[in-house]
Scaffold this active site. Structure first.
Site, PDB file in Angstrom:
ATOM      1  N   GLY A  15      10.589  10.785  39.729  1.00  0.00           N
ATOM      2  CA  GLY A  15       9.174  10.979  39.388  1.00  0.00           C
ATOM      3  C   GLY A  15       8.889  12.398  38.939  1.00  0.00           C
ATOM      4  N   ALA A  16       9.844  12.972  38.192  1.00  0.00           N
ATOM      5  CA  ALA A  16       9.711  14.390  37.806  1.00  0.00           C
ATOM      6  C   ALA A  16       8.904  14.570  36.538  1.00  0.00           C
ATOM      7  CB  ALA A  16      11.096  15.014  37.649  1.00  0.00           C
ATOM      8  N   ASN A  17       8.293  13.506  36.030  1.00  0.00           N
ATOM      9  CA  ASN A  17       7.530  13.659  34.782  1.00  0.00           C
ATOM     10  C   ASN A  17       6.085  14.057  35.032  1.00  0.00           C
ATOM     11  OD1 ASN A  17       7.503  10.695  35.651  1.00  0.00           O
ATOM     12  ND2 ASN A  17       5.765  10.761  34.269  1.00  0.00           N
ATOM     13  N   GLY A  19       2.762  15.265  38.176  1.00  0.00           N
ATOM     14  CA  GLY A  19       2.351  15.666  39.516  1.00  0.00           C
ATOM     15  C   GLY A  19       3.263  16.705  40.141  1.00  0.00           C
ATOM     16  N   ILE A  20       3.616  16.455  41.386  1.00  0.00           N
ATOM     17  CA  ILE A  20       4.409  17.395  42.181  1.00  0.00           C
ATOM     18  C   ILE A  20       5.861  17.452  41.694  1.00  0.00           C
ATOM     19  CG2 ILE A  20       5.340  17.660  44.531  1.00  0.00           C
ATOM     20  CD1 ILE A  20       2.504  16.284  45.324  1.00  0.00           C
ATOM     21  N   GLY A  21       6.337  16.340  41.151  1.00  0.00           N
ATOM     22  CA  GLY A  21       7.733  16.272  40.716  1.00  0.00           C
ATOM     23  C   GLY A  21       8.034  17.207  39.554  1.00  0.00           C
ATOM     24  N   SER A 144       4.174  12.189  53.771  1.00  0.00           N
ATOM     25  CA  SER A 144       2.781  12.648  53.779  1.00  0.00           C
ATOM     26  C   SER A 144       2.320  12.741  55.233  1.00  0.00           C
ATOM     27  CB  SER A 144       1.912  11.629  53.045  1.00  0.00           C
ATOM     28  OG  SER A 144       0.553  11.871  53.270  1.00  0.00           O
ATOM     29  N   TYR A 169       0.098   2.187  51.820  1.00  0.00           N
ATOM     30  CA  TYR A 169       0.612   3.497  51.399  1.00  0.00           C
ATOM     31  C   TYR A 169       1.104   4.279  52.629  1.00  0.00           C
ATOM     32  CZ  TYR A 169       0.732   8.262  49.538  1.00  0.00           C
ATOM     33  OH  TYR A 169       1.143   9.526  49.173  1.00  0.00           O
TER      34      TYR A 169
HETATM   35  N1  LIG Z   1      -0.915  14.128  45.637  1.00  0.00           N
HETATM   36  C1  LIG Z   1      -1.052  14.159  46.969  1.00  0.00           C
HETATM   37  O1  LIG Z   1      -2.110  14.557  47.512  1.00  0.00           O
HETATM   38  C2  LIG Z   1       0.078  13.723  47.848  1.00  0.00           C
HETATM   39  C3  LIG Z   1      -0.059  13.883  49.241  1.00  0.00           C
HETATM   40  C4  LIG Z   1       0.981  13.488  50.067  1.00  0.00           C
HETATM   41  C5  LIG Z   1       2.135  12.961  49.507  1.00  0.00           C
HETATM   42  N2  LIG Z   1       2.233  12.811  48.154  1.00  0.00           N
HETATM   43  C6  LIG Z   1       3.489  12.259  47.617  1.00  0.00           C
HETATM   44  O2  LIG Z   1       3.951  13.085  46.572  1.00  0.00           O
HETATM   45  C7  LIG Z   1       4.837  12.338  45.736  1.00  0.00           C
HETATM   46  C8  LIG Z   1       4.534  12.644  44.282  1.00  0.00           C
HETATM   47  O3  LIG Z   1       3.269  12.089  43.947  1.00  0.00           O
HETATM   48  P1  LIG Z   1       2.208  12.864  43.067  1.00  0.00           P
HETATM   49  O4  LIG Z   1       1.072  13.186  43.947  1.00  0.00           O
HETATM   50  O5  LIG Z   1       2.846  13.937  42.296  1.00  0.00           O
HETATM   51  O6  LIG Z   1       1.698  11.664  42.113  1.00  0.00           O
HETATM   52  P2  LIG Z   1       1.914  11.370  40.574  1.00  0.00           P
HETATM   53  O7  LIG Z   1       1.413  12.471  39.725  1.00  0.00           O
HETATM   54  O8  LIG Z   1       1.306  10.015  40.376  1.00  0.00           O
HETATM   55  O9  LIG Z   1       3.475  11.279  40.431  1.00  0.00           O
HETATM   56  C9  LIG Z   1       4.173  10.171  40.912  1.00  0.00           C
HETATM   57  C10 LIG Z   1       5.460  10.059  40.139  1.00  0.00           C
HETATM   58  O10 LIG Z   1       6.158   8.890  40.608  1.00  0.00           O
HETATM   59  C11 LIG Z   1       6.529   8.129  39.478  1.00  0.00           C
HETATM   60  N3  LIG Z   1       6.701   6.710  39.762  1.00  0.00           N
HETATM   61  C12 LIG Z   1       5.783   5.822  40.177  1.00  0.00           C
HETATM   62  N4  LIG Z   1       6.326   4.607  40.258  1.00  0.00           N
HETATM   63  C13 LIG Z   1       7.615   4.742  39.895  1.00  0.00           C
HETATM   64  C14 LIG Z   1       8.687   3.835  39.760  1.00  0.00           C
HETATM   65  N5  LIG Z   1       8.549   2.532  39.980  1.00  0.00           N
HETATM   66  N6  LIG Z   1       9.891   4.299  39.374  1.00  0.00           N
HETATM   67  C15 LIG Z   1      10.063   5.627  39.119  1.00  0.00           C
HETATM   68  N7  LIG Z   1       9.077   6.523  39.205  1.00  0.00           N
HETATM   69  C16 LIG Z   1       7.865   6.079  39.585  1.00  0.00           C
HETATM   70  C17 LIG Z   1       5.415   8.340  38.482  1.00  0.00           C
HETATM   71  O11 LIG Z   1       5.804   7.940  37.197  1.00  0.00           O
HETATM   72  P3  LIG Z   1       4.731   7.510  36.071  1.00  0.00           P
HETATM   73  O12 LIG Z   1       4.206   8.768  35.470  1.00  0.00           O
HETATM   74  O13 LIG Z   1       5.548   6.684  35.153  1.00  0.00           O
HETATM   75  O14 LIG Z   1       3.667   6.731  36.785  1.00  0.00           O
HETATM   76  C18 LIG Z   1       5.236   9.835  38.624  1.00  0.00           C
HETATM   77  O15 LIG Z   1       6.234  10.521  37.928  1.00  0.00           O
HETATM   78  C19 LIG Z   1       4.632  10.880  46.125  1.00  0.00           C
HETATM   79  O16 LIG Z   1       5.728  10.472  46.929  1.00  0.00           O
HETATM   80  C20 LIG Z   1       3.372  10.898  46.964  1.00  0.00           C
HETATM   81  O17 LIG Z   1       3.337   9.851  47.919  1.00  0.00           O
HETATM   82  C21 LIG Z   1       1.233  13.189  47.320  1.00  0.00           C
END
Ligand SMILES: NC(=O)c1ccc[n+]([C@@H]2O[C@H](COP(=O)([O-])OP(=O)(O)OC[C@H]3O[C@@H](n4cnc5c(N)ncnc54)[C@H](OP(=O)(O)O)[C@@H]3O)[C@@H](O)[C@H]2O)c1
Length: 290
Positions: A15-17, A19-21, A144, A169
């Protein structure tokens, strides 16, 4: 934070494309790691690679396809990496879906549990031979603080009887943490040099949660940026001070997992169930087991 030199190291970030990745992959690449941007969309994956290269032209960074909601895709990626690489030093299990209506993965698993936990469980197991090929590899799984609200109901693991966007979730994030701690216990028991760590980014403005556009723009004004959200992942992934079996949150600071995440009986059962559901066994750990 100070990230040590990573020249010669190989990292896979799911998921490096976005958000946090994305900043996680960028910082690793800037410090010299060869980074694999593992995500499901070639367009978004290659755009992320281009963005990283624009900041660090000499870095080795490449897109690899991975759909965690499809175990055949997880197997294909693992096979291609096993065929190409001698070892992996760092696996960041970052990708996630959150707060969606009930859907299922290609293999029929409830999507949040299937993507966030089972997909990463399978990926880690399939890459284990590469992770054990060098000393001190790390597996960082993004959980989380919300895990504390999760429940693992083994009688309804696919949430067919009772589904909630938030509860499912939270359950997937609890599974992430149970997996992290169990992986460290099994690695220790087998006497192998592997660190398994979890982190909580803190509430961060990203794409997760499928919010309407206006709300998502508002969130960006009030919440921390993805760059900040990546700090716990980067600390767990690279700091000499980070310890296996620990959970790191914003700061970065050590966090105390909820008692549910420390339940070893649940962790063992979840491990067995996850092996059965995915068909992926961590054979290298069995082999070394006392
Ligand atoms: N943001 C917060 O406040 C928060 C808080 C606690 C934990 N987290 C955790 O942080 C991590 C990163 O999330 P984020 O907040 O950065 O959200 P994000 O911007 O939605 O990024 C999520 C990433 O996961 C990818 N993804 C989703 N479904 C997938 C699949 N089936 N196969 C491969 N990749 C997939 C997405 O790809 P697409 O672009 O193709 O959708 C995107 O690259 C997650 O594990 C989340 O639970 C986030």
């Amino acid at each position: 934070m100070n990230i040590p030199d990573l020249t010669g190291r190989t990292a896979v970030v799911t998921g490096a494309n976005s958000g946090i990745g994305l900043p996680t992959a960028l910082e690793l690449a800037l410090r010299g790691a060869h980074v694999f941007v593992a995500c499901r969309s070639p367009e978004r994956g290659n755009a992320a690679v281009a963005q990283i290269r624009s900041r660090a032209s000499s870095t080795r960074v490449e897109y690899v396809p991975l759909d965690l909601a499809d175990l055949s895709s997880v197997r294909d990626l693992a096979k291609s990496l096993v065929d190409r690489l001698d070892r992996i030093d760092l696996l960041v299990n970052n990708a996630g879906v959150g707060m969606i209506s009930r859907q299922v993965t290609t293999d029929g698993f409830e999507k949040q549990f299937g993507t966030n936990h089972l997909g990463h469980f399978a990926l880690t197991g399939l890459l284990l031979p590469l992770l054990l090929a060098g000393p001190g590899a790390r597996v960082v799984t993004v959980s989380s603080d919300n895990h504390a609200e999760g429940e693992i109901d083994f009688d309804d693991l696919q949430a067919e009887r009772k589904y909630g966007r938030n509860s499912s979730y939270a359950r997937s994030k609890l599974a992430n943490l149970l997996f992290t701690l169990e992986l460290q216990r099994r690695a220790d028991g087998a006497g192998v040099d592997l660190l398994s760590l979890a982190c909580d980014p803190g509430t961060t403005a990203t794409n997760i949660g499928a919010l309407p556009r206006v709300m998502s723009l508002m969130m960006r004004l009030f919440l921390q940026s993805a760059d900040k959200g990546a700090i716990p992942s980067l600390f767990a992934a690279t700091s000499p001070e980070a310890r296996g079996g620990e959970f790191y949150g914003p700061g970065p600071k050590r966090m105390t997992p909820s008692p549910k995440a420390l339940d070893e009986a649940v962790a063992t059962r979840l491990w067995d169930v996850s092996e059965n559901l995915t068909g992926v066994r961590f054979a290298a750990l069995d082999h070394f087991a006392p």
